[in-house]
Design an enzyme around this catalytic site. Structure first.
Site, PDB file in Angstrom:
ATOM      1  N   TRP A 169       0.833  -0.777  -0.348  1.00 32.33           N
ATOM      2  CA  TRP A 169       0.319  -0.038  -0.475  1.00 32.33           C
ATOM      3  C   TRP A 169       0.789   1.380   0.096  1.00 32.33           C
ATOM      4  CZ3 TRP A 169       0.023   4.224   3.306  1.00 32.33           C
ATOM      5  CH2 TRP A 169      -1.595   5.017   3.512  1.00 32.33           C
ATOM      6  N   HIS A 170       1.992   1.403   0.340  1.00 36.23           N
ATOM      7  CA  HIS A 170       2.824   2.643   1.037  1.00 36.23           C
ATOM      8  C   HIS A 170       3.378   2.415  -0.350  1.00 36.23           C
ATOM      9  CE1 HIS A 170       2.572   1.938   5.034  1.00 36.23           C
ATOM     10  NE2 HIS A 170       2.863   2.933   5.197  1.00 36.23           N
ATOM     11  N   GLY A 171       3.946   1.578  -1.188  1.00 32.47           N
ATOM     12  CA  GLY A 171       3.858   2.173  -2.339  1.00 32.47           C
ATOM     13  C   GLY A 171       4.549   1.044  -3.503  1.00 32.47           C
TER      14      GLY A 171
END
Length: 468
Positions: free
Chosen positions: A323-325
């Site tokens: 989700w972060h990247g």
């Protein structure tokens, strides 16, 4: 438009003035104005992506109403699937299309195919408002929330500018009831919101941006520096990402408070944690609770067998990293935290240890994870790990002595981080909030504003979490 820019201060002053005058007595006027201001705020980044906000808003508003009116559980699931496909489809295309294409390129070319290149621009804040709208439709599906009767209120819930681009991820059950009425003006709440906004600005501009100056230089070429310098850079990055993101959260919560609304707390001094589960109860709380409620628990949580619980933890943390990247290092960061949580739960890794040893273990795990999070690729991370844990290899290779860099400002900011966390454990923590009416509050406020004007680094550095 960024919270730390002059343009935003002008924008915020206009919004506060209109919201508390023209919109002080009429909910539709107030919410309509705030919705227009929020879309203007988002359009300032890139007006083309306002359509994504509109699509997400209309789809989820309609889906929720249809789900609520359906008596068939099968049809309710079908409508929920529509929301999941639309929201996760947009998130997947804009955020992960290039990542999966680049990952699959070697295989495609090995099979004789040709993998093209797509220059997909990542819309700012898409990860945050996607999770926010999904929580609404899922809660309606579960029967925990009634659908909003007002499209205006729901549209404002999705696009509300303080938390639009970097959180906190505010649940509909928290914000929609507040938007259904006009808040009353209170001086104490306005003062508290301003103080929280000011604290967030100090965290971001005076601490995080100063730490970033050292972090950027060392991570750009870790092989050039001594082991001690790289250790300082890693600790500095832990401070940078905490004060950058918690600073943004404080500013967002402060803005909402000045407008009369309450946002949930997003950070509780995570570097005081003495277990990995405690760390995730303190770090990015709105994301960790979202993953818990909408991913970990539906998978079975800890109510299943030991092996299944470990699987659920690994899936949750791996997807949390993704989700972060869209990068391998983020996925590895999620896996690393998942493994730490599994080891802590399964093997009772910290049982019997003193509080100090538990804290040292947690901080070591967290710092090693931040190396992955900050590194642009696995090669850079490997070089940093080698510097941290095998410094003797430089001497064995016969290469020249590496640079020993002890930047005074960075060491000062790290000291401030330590003092901040230590004071938070004492009864003096209330004083740090500069409470309304306290004799020292006005003096401290003036000093903070003066420091921001005088000692802010040159240039503009975006918030770290804007890239997510």
């Amino acid at each position: 438009m960024n919270f730390a820019q002059v343009e935003f201060f002008i924008f915020l002053c206009v919004v506060l003035a209109v919201a508390w005058t023209a919109g002080a007595n009429d909910r539709r006027t107030r919410n309509g104005f705030l919705l227009a201001a929020s879309y203007y705020f988002y359009a300032y980044w890139d007006y083309r992506f306002c359509g994504l906000l509109l699509i997400s808003t209309l789809v989820d508003f309609y889906v929720a109403r249809r789900m609520h009116s359906c008596s068939s559980s099968l049809r309710r699931r079908a409508w929920l699937l529509v929301s999941l496909i639309v929201n996760l489809g947009m998130l997947g295309f804009f955020k992960y299309c290039n990542f999966f294409l680049d990952t699959a390129r070697p295989l495609i070319e090995a099979l004789g195919g040709h993998a093209g290149t797509l220059d997909v621009i990542l819309p700012v804040g898409i990860s945050f408002f996607t999770f926010q709208t999904l929580s609404y439709t899922i809660d309606v599906y579960r029967g925990r929330l009634r659908p909003s009767p007002s499209l205006l209120d729901f549209a404002l819930y999705v696009a509300f500018f303080p938390q639009l681009v970097a959180g906190p991820i505010v649940r509909a059950a928290n914000l929609l009831p507040q938007l259904a009425e006009v808040p009353g003006f209170r001086r104490r709440r306005m003062y508290g919101g301003f103080q929280q906004f000011l604290r967030g600005a100090v965290k971001k501009i005076l601490i995080a941006d100063r730490l970033a100056e050292t972090v950027d230089v060392v991570f750009a070429g870790p092989d050039l520096y001594s082991s001690l310098t790289v250790w300082i850079a890693v600790v500095a990055y832990a401070g940078q990402i905490y004060y950058d993101f918690s600073g943004y959260s404080d500013m967002a919560i402060g803005i909402a408070k000045m407008l009369g609304y309450r946002f949930p707390v997003n950070f509780r001094h995570p570097y005081l944690a003495t277990s990995m589960s405690d760390f995730w109860r303190r770090w990015h709380i709105t994301l960790s609770t979202w993953l818990r409620d909408y991913l970990y628990i539906p998978l079975g949580g800890s109510r299943v067998s030991s092996l299944a619980t470990q699987r659920n933890l690994m899936i949750t943390m791996t997807l949390g990293g993704l989700w972060h990247g869209a990068a391998v290092t983020y996925v590895l960061w999620g896996i690393w935290h998942g493994m730490a949580l599994v080891a802590e739960r399964q093997f009772r890794l910290l049982s019997g240890l003193s509080t100090l040893l538990r804290w040292l273990f947690v901080m070591t795990v967290v710092l090693m994870g931040w190396v992955l999070f900050r590194s642009t690729d696995w090669t850079t991370a490997a070089h940093v790990y080698q510097k941290l844990w095998m410094p003797w290899q430089d001497a064995a290779s016969g290469e020249r002595i590496r640079i020993l860099w002890l930047p005074p400002l960075t060491l000062l900011m790290i000291t401030i981080m330590v003092v901040d966390h230590v004071v938070w454990t004492t009864r003096f923590r209330r004083c740090m909030r500069l409470p309304f009416g306290a004799w020292y509050s006005s003096v401290a406020t003036a000093i903070l504003i003066w420091s921001l004007l005088l000692y802010a680094p040159r240039g503009f550095r975006p918030f770290v979490y804007f890239q997510f």
